[in-house]
Design an enzyme around this catalytic site. Structure first.
Site, PDB file in Angstrom:
ATOM      1  N   CYS A   1       2.006   3.537  11.479  1.00  0.00           N
ATOM      2  CA  CYS A   1       1.440   3.820  10.148  1.00  0.00           C
ATOM      3  C   CYS A   1       2.003   2.840   9.124  1.00  0.00           C
ATOM      4  O   CYS A   1       3.215   2.764   8.910  1.00  0.00           O
ATOM      5  CB  CYS A   1       1.754   5.256   9.741  1.00  0.00           C
ATOM      6  SG  CYS A   1       1.290   5.623   8.044  1.00  0.00           S
TER       7      CYS A   1
ATOM      8  N   HIS B   1       5.069  11.804   6.742  1.00  0.00           N
ATOM      9  CA  HIS B   1       3.739  11.407   7.215  1.00  0.00           C
ATOM     10  C   HIS B   1       2.829  12.635   7.280  1.00  0.00           C
ATOM     11  O   HIS B   1       2.964  13.470   8.165  1.00  0.00           O
ATOM     12  CB  HIS B   1       3.801  10.733   8.579  1.00  0.00           C
ATOM     13  CG  HIS B   1       2.446  10.294   9.058  1.00  0.00           C
ATOM     14  ND1 HIS B   1       1.894   9.063   8.730  1.00  0.00           N
ATOM     15  CD2 HIS B   1       1.506  10.941   9.792  1.00  0.00           C
ATOM     16  CE1 HIS B   1       0.692   8.977   9.260  1.00  0.00           C
ATOM     17  NE2 HIS B   1       0.428  10.106   9.911  1.00  0.00           N
TER      18      HIS B   1
ATOM     19  N   HIS C   1      -2.477   8.313   5.680  1.00  0.00           N
ATOM     20  CA  HIS C   1      -1.162   8.790   5.243  1.00  0.00           C
ATOM     21  C   HIS C   1      -1.354   9.195   3.785  1.00  0.00           C
ATOM     22  O   HIS C   1      -1.788   8.361   2.966  1.00  0.00           O
ATOM     23  CB  HIS C   1      -0.122   7.667   5.403  1.00  0.00           C
ATOM     24  CG  HIS C   1       1.256   8.017   4.925  1.00  0.00           C
ATOM     25  ND1 HIS C   1       2.381   7.834   5.700  1.00  0.00           N
ATOM     26  CD2 HIS C   1       1.699   8.523   3.738  1.00  0.00           C
ATOM     27  CE1 HIS C   1       3.459   8.209   5.012  1.00  0.00           C
ATOM     28  NE2 HIS C   1       3.052   8.628   3.811  1.00  0.00           N
TER      29      HIS C   1
ATOM     30  N   HIS D   1      -1.718   9.737   0.113  1.00  0.00           N
ATOM     31  CA  HIS D   1      -1.357   8.901  -1.029  1.00  0.00           C
ATOM     32  C   HIS D   1      -2.232   9.243  -2.219  1.00  0.00           C
ATOM     33  O   HIS D   1      -3.380   9.643  -2.077  1.00  0.00           O
ATOM     34  CB  HIS D   1      -1.478   7.410  -0.694  1.00  0.00           C
ATOM     35  CG  HIS D   1      -2.835   7.014  -0.184  1.00  0.00           C
ATOM     36  ND1 HIS D   1      -3.230   7.222   1.116  1.00  0.00           N
ATOM     37  CD2 HIS D   1      -3.885   6.432  -0.795  1.00  0.00           C
ATOM     38  CE1 HIS D   1      -4.462   6.777   1.288  1.00  0.00           C
ATOM     39  NE2 HIS D   1      -4.889   6.305   0.134  1.00  0.00           N
TER      40      HIS D   1
ATOM     41  N   ASP E   1      -0.996  -1.198  -5.299  1.00  0.00           N
ATOM     42  CA  ASP E   1      -2.053  -1.336  -4.296  1.00  0.00           C
ATOM     43  C   ASP E   1      -2.276  -2.825  -4.034  1.00  0.00           C
ATOM     44  O   ASP E   1      -2.320  -3.642  -4.948  1.00  0.00           O
ATOM     45  CB  ASP E   1      -3.343  -0.683  -4.813  1.00  0.00           C
ATOM     46  CG  ASP E   1      -4.357  -0.472  -3.702  1.00  0.00           C
ATOM     47  OD1 ASP E   1      -4.665   0.686  -3.396  1.00  0.00           O
ATOM     48  OD2 ASP E   1      -4.863  -1.477  -3.148  1.00  0.00           O
TER      49      ASP E   1
ATOM     50  N   ASN F   1      -8.160  10.345  -1.992  1.00  0.00           N
ATOM     51  CA  ASN F   1      -9.280  10.325  -1.060  1.00  0.00           C
ATOM     52  C   ASN F   1      -8.847  11.040   0.215  1.00  0.00           C
ATOM     53  O   ASN F   1      -7.836  10.684   0.812  1.00  0.00           O
ATOM     54  CB  ASN F   1      -9.682   8.883  -0.728  1.00  0.00           C
ATOM     55  CG  ASN F   1     -10.182   8.130  -1.943  1.00  0.00           C
ATOM     56  OD1 ASN F   1     -10.896   8.673  -2.776  1.00  0.00           O
ATOM     57  ND2 ASN F   1      -9.794   6.866  -2.064  1.00  0.00           N
TER      58      ASN F   1
ATOM     59  N   GLY G   1     -13.900   8.017   1.687  1.00  0.00           N
ATOM     60  CA  GLY G   1     -13.482   6.620   1.740  1.00  0.00           C
ATOM     61  C   GLY G   1     -12.018   6.422   2.047  1.00  0.00           C
ATOM     62  O   GLY G   1     -11.474   5.339   1.778  1.00  0.00           O
TER      63      GLY G   1
HETATM   64  P1  5GP Z   1      -7.695   4.946   0.601  1.00  0.00           P
HETATM   65  O1  5GP Z   1      -9.088   4.422   0.650  1.00  0.00           O
HETATM   66  O2  5GP Z   1      -7.139   5.243   1.971  1.00  0.00           O
HETATM   67  O3  5GP Z   1      -7.559   6.095  -0.355  1.00  0.00           O
HETATM   68  O4  5GP Z   1      -6.843   3.800  -0.053  1.00  0.00           O
HETATM   69  C1  5GP Z   1      -5.942   2.997   0.648  1.00  0.00           C
HETATM   70  C2  5GP Z   1      -5.458   1.949  -0.315  1.00  0.00           C
HETATM   71  O5  5GP Z   1      -4.341   1.319   0.258  1.00  0.00           O
HETATM   72  C3  5GP Z   1      -6.488   0.868  -0.622  1.00  0.00           C
HETATM   73  O6  5GP Z   1      -6.728   0.829  -2.025  1.00  0.00           O
HETATM   74  C4  5GP Z   1      -5.838  -0.419  -0.103  1.00  0.00           C
HETATM   75  O7  5GP Z   1      -6.065  -1.507  -0.949  1.00  0.00           O
HETATM   76  C5  5GP Z   1      -4.372  -0.043  -0.041  1.00  0.00           C
HETATM   77  N1  5GP Z   1      -3.619  -0.695   1.039  1.00  0.00           N
HETATM   78  C6  5GP Z   1      -3.960  -0.769   2.343  1.00  0.00           C
HETATM   79  N2  5GP Z   1      -3.021  -1.394   3.065  1.00  0.00           N
HETATM   80  C7  5GP Z   1      -2.042  -1.723   2.177  1.00  0.00           C
HETATM   81  C8  5GP Z   1      -0.795  -2.392   2.327  1.00  0.00           C
HETATM   82  O8  5GP Z   1      -0.376  -2.823   3.408  1.00  0.00           O
HETATM   83  N3  5GP Z   1      -0.046  -2.554   1.195  1.00  0.00           N
HETATM   84  C9  5GP Z   1      -0.468  -2.084  -0.014  1.00  0.00           C
HETATM   85  N4  5GP Z   1       0.346  -2.298  -1.057  1.00  0.00           N
HETATM   86  N5  5GP Z   1      -1.633  -1.448  -0.187  1.00  0.00           N
HETATM   87  C10 5GP Z   1      -2.408  -1.269   0.894  1.00  0.00           C
HETATM   88 ZN    ZN Z   2       2.568   7.483   7.739  1.00  0.00          ZN
END
Ligand code: 5GP
Ligand code: ZN
Length: 119
Positions: free
Chosen positions: A10, A52, A104, A106, A36, A93, A99
């Protein structure tokens, strides 16, 4: 999987543990905050749990204080970023149709411009 140690594959567990370096804005025993990687607003921070939890849908009743802590930290960030009065958005989300990409839990903290509401 041991939630205390994180899930090995993860990306957010790896950021929380420091295995993947990140520009950590804030951290404590419960949550970690970092920008992000693909910001959609001038301020776009992610507040993640150290534990997690795959999605909001997976939260247990015992996680209620933890989720409350995420929102509390969002308000702290808003004050620090000067956004308490201007306004900001927090988004979680949960699941495919929302989406969610990273499985994990957040919270997105977004602000710094006028935000429209879109579906
Ligand atoms: P979700 O769509 O799952 O709610 O949002 C995941 C967010 O995590 C996205 O906005 C994406 O840009 C961000 N993200 C994905 N991988 C990484 C990473 O390795 N580092 C950082 N800082 N952000 C990430
Ligand atoms: Zn995790």
């Amino acid at each position: 999987m041991n939630p205390e140690q994180g899930q090995t594959d993860c990306v957010f567990c790896k950021i929380a543990s420091g295995e993947i370096p990140s520009n950590i804005i804030y951290q404590d025993d419960d949550v970690v905050v970092f920008p992000d990687i693909n910001p959609i607003t001038p301020v776009h921070l992610l507040i993640i749990t150290r534990k997690h939890i795959p999605s909001l849908a997976h939260m247990a009743d015992a996680d209620t204080p933890l989720v409350g802590k995420m929102v509390k930290v969002a308000n702290k960030l808003a004050r620090e970023q000067g956004l308490s009065e201007k306004g900001y958005r927090v988004t979680i989300n949960s699941g495919t149709e929302a989406g969610q990409i990273v499985p994990h839990l957040h919270l997105h903290f977004m602000g710094g411009r006028n935000l429209r509401w879109s579906h």
